[in-house]
Design a protein around this motif. Structure first.
Motif, PDB file in Angstrom:
ATOM      1  N   LEU A  76       0.763  -1.273   0.011  1.00  0.00           N
ATOM      2  CA  LEU A  76       0.050  -0.131   0.210  1.00  0.00           C
ATOM      3  C   LEU A  76       0.827   1.261   0.098  1.00  0.00           C
ATOM      4  CD1 LEU A  76      -2.895  -1.169   2.653  1.00  0.00           C
ATOM      5  CD2 LEU A  76      -3.306  -0.736  -0.100  1.00  0.00           C
ATOM      6  N   ALA A  77       1.897   1.089   0.872  1.00  0.00           N
ATOM      7  CA  ALA A  77       3.015   2.358   0.689  1.00  0.00           C
ATOM      8  C   ALA A  77       3.570   2.424  -0.753  1.00  0.00           C
ATOM      9  CB  ALA A  77       3.925   2.050   1.675  1.00  0.00           C
ATOM     10  N   VAL A  78       3.947   1.489  -1.355  1.00  0.00           N
ATOM     11  CA  VAL A  78       4.406   1.603  -2.734  1.00  0.00           C
ATOM     12  C   VAL A  78       3.548   2.206  -3.364  1.00  0.00           C
ATOM     13  CG1 VAL A  78       5.477   0.359  -4.804  1.00  0.00           C
ATOM     14  CG2 VAL A  78       6.170  -0.279  -2.224  1.00  0.00           C
ATOM     15  N   SER A 133      -1.040  14.280  -5.575  1.00  0.00           N
ATOM     16  CA  SER A 133      -2.322  13.797  -5.148  1.00  0.00           C
ATOM     17  C   SER A 133      -2.425  13.741  -3.620  1.00  0.00           C
ATOM     18  CB  SER A 133      -2.886  12.601  -5.798  1.00  0.00           C
ATOM     19  OG  SER A 133      -1.800  11.329  -5.696  1.00  0.00           O
ATOM     20  N   SER A 134      -1.265  12.876  -3.147  1.00  0.00           N
ATOM     21  CA  SER A 134      -1.093  12.196  -1.404  1.00  0.00           C
ATOM     22  C   SER A 134      -0.115  13.116  -0.877  1.00  0.00           C
ATOM     23  CB  SER A 134      -0.874  10.800  -1.702  1.00  0.00           C
ATOM     24  OG  SER A 134      -1.997  10.299  -2.240  1.00  0.00           O
ATOM     25  N   PHE A 135       0.732  13.571  -1.439  1.00  0.00           N
ATOM     26  CA  PHE A 135       2.101  14.125  -0.633  1.00  0.00           C
ATOM     27  C   PHE A 135       2.394  15.295  -1.210  1.00  0.00           C
ATOM     28  CE2 PHE A 135       2.483   9.335  -0.783  1.00  0.00           C
ATOM     29  CZ  PHE A 135       2.183   9.017   0.447  1.00  0.00           C
ATOM     30  N   LEU A 157      -5.649   5.334 -14.352  1.00  0.00           N
ATOM     31  CA  LEU A 157      -4.623   4.312 -14.962  1.00  0.00           C
ATOM     32  C   LEU A 157      -3.603   4.184 -13.960  1.00  0.00           C
ATOM     33  CD1 LEU A 157      -3.924   2.260 -17.136  1.00  0.00           C
ATOM     34  CD2 LEU A 157      -2.660   4.193 -18.290  1.00  0.00           C
ATOM     35  N   GLY A 158      -3.263   5.435 -13.184  1.00  0.00           N
ATOM     36  CA  GLY A 158      -2.236   5.592 -12.348  1.00  0.00           C
ATOM     37  C   GLY A 158      -2.658   4.504 -10.998  1.00  0.00           C
ATOM     38  N   ASP A 203       1.195   9.040  -6.689  1.00  0.00           N
ATOM     39  CA  ASP A 203       1.337  10.461  -6.316  1.00  0.00           C
ATOM     40  C   ASP A 203       2.436  10.897  -7.365  1.00  0.00           C
ATOM     41  OD1 ASP A 203       1.298  12.647  -4.420  1.00  0.00           O
ATOM     42  OD2 ASP A 203       3.400  12.498  -4.486  1.00  0.00           O
ATOM     43  N   ALA A 204       3.534  10.130  -7.709  1.00  0.00           N
ATOM     44  CA  ALA A 204       4.174  10.611  -8.668  1.00  0.00           C
ATOM     45  C   ALA A 204       3.774  10.397 -10.264  1.00  0.00           C
ATOM     46  CB  ALA A 204       5.512   9.774  -8.723  1.00  0.00           C
TER      47      ALA A 204
END
Length: 304
Positions: A143-145, A269-271, A198-199, A151-152
């Protein structure tokens, strides 16, 4: 045909109801309650492709709209206006309704097809759906990966959608609401839905293909967390208990609200790290910091 969710049904009694099926799985001591429910569901449906499609589609709909509902209620309660980032811009019922119709259309016409045929793709690249599940450590690591890689992906493609014709004909739809609200998280052009989606889906598939170590339960959990993140970042509310106060690198609603307010910057998005290190943070504070750095660099150049 019997579901491939478990490897040994020799001890199972005949079943007619879901409760009967669960009773069979409940006799397997090495399975926890979530694994028993998962196995019972697949065994009861007895059609793995349909079971996965139904599970993922219902998960998406229930989690997305279930997470949007609290924000809709909060928008209707004046007490919470003090926490609204753009405090004078409360979405009207008409705006919410128009957004809802568009999002539902997207869900059924754009997202439904790949969701319903996700199982054969997962099967082809050896993504497991059998019980038992992987360890919590494995699930947490994966999940972390996914969060980091998505996010990238989101940063670079979202940033690209702000250029020229891509913004005019695709991304502009998402920026209809300069003050975002939860339901607007997936209010976007079909091309954008597919590209950014797609990400979310493609990264786990690629990971599963190369590692041969991924479970559909992990992907389902990832989609739930990603939906919650997307809805919350569009909520338009900044609370003292918002997550970024405890995890400074977490983006949150304040980060994304400025993106909608100023239409540029804040692409992650997240970071926050991509925007921080590439100097694309949005808003007047970030602008002042950039101008201050430019002034300092100019003064250093004069001294040199």
């Amino acid at each position: 045909m019997v579901s491939a969710v478990y490897h040994d049904y020799s001890s199972f009694a005949n079943t007619t109801t879901f409760t009967d099926v669960y009773s069979n799985f409940n006799q397997i001591p090495e399975l926890n309650i979530f694994e028993k429910l998962w196995g019972s569901y697949y065994y009861y449906i007895n059609h793995d492709l349909f079971a996965t499609g139904l599970l993922f589609f219902l998960t998406h709909e229930l989690m997305y709209f279930g997470r949007c509902l609290p924000w809709y209620i909060i928008d209707r309660i004046p007490y919470f206006n003090r926490y609204k980032i753009q405090e004078t811009k409360i979405p009207s019922n008409r705006e919410q309704w128009e957004c809802l119709k568009s999002v539902l259309t997207s869900h059924f016409l754009v997202e439904a097809f790949p969701i319903w045929f996700f199982h054969p793709v997962a099967e082809f690249i050896n993504i497991s759906f059998q019980v038992p599940f992987p360890s919590l450590r494995t699930i947490g690591f994966q999940l972390a990966v996914f969060f980091i890689l998505e996010d990238a992906w989101h940063y670079w493609f979202h940033r690209g959608l702000h250029y020229g014709v891509f913004y005019k004909y695709i991304h502009k739809q998402h920026h209809r609401y300069a003050a975002p609200f939860g339901l607007a998280a997936e209010y976007a052009h079909p091309v954008e839905v597919s590209l950014l989606g797609l990400g979310t889906v493609g990264i786990p598939l690629v990971y599963g293909y190369f590692t041969q170590n991924l479970h559909l339960f992990t992907i389902n959990t990832w989609i739930i967390l990603r939906l919650f993140q997307a809805v919350d970042s569009h909520s338009g509310y900044e609370f003292p208990w918002s997550l970024h106060h405890f995890l400074p690198f977490w983006a949150g609603a304040d980060h994304h609200d400025e993106h909608h307010h100023y239409f540029i910057g804040g692409y992650s998005s997240s970071f926050r790290w991509w925007d921080y290190f590439l100097d694309t943070e949005a808003g007047p504070i970030a602008k002042q910091k950039r101008e201050h750095r430019m002034k300092l660099n100019a003064e250093k150049s004069k001294v040199a």
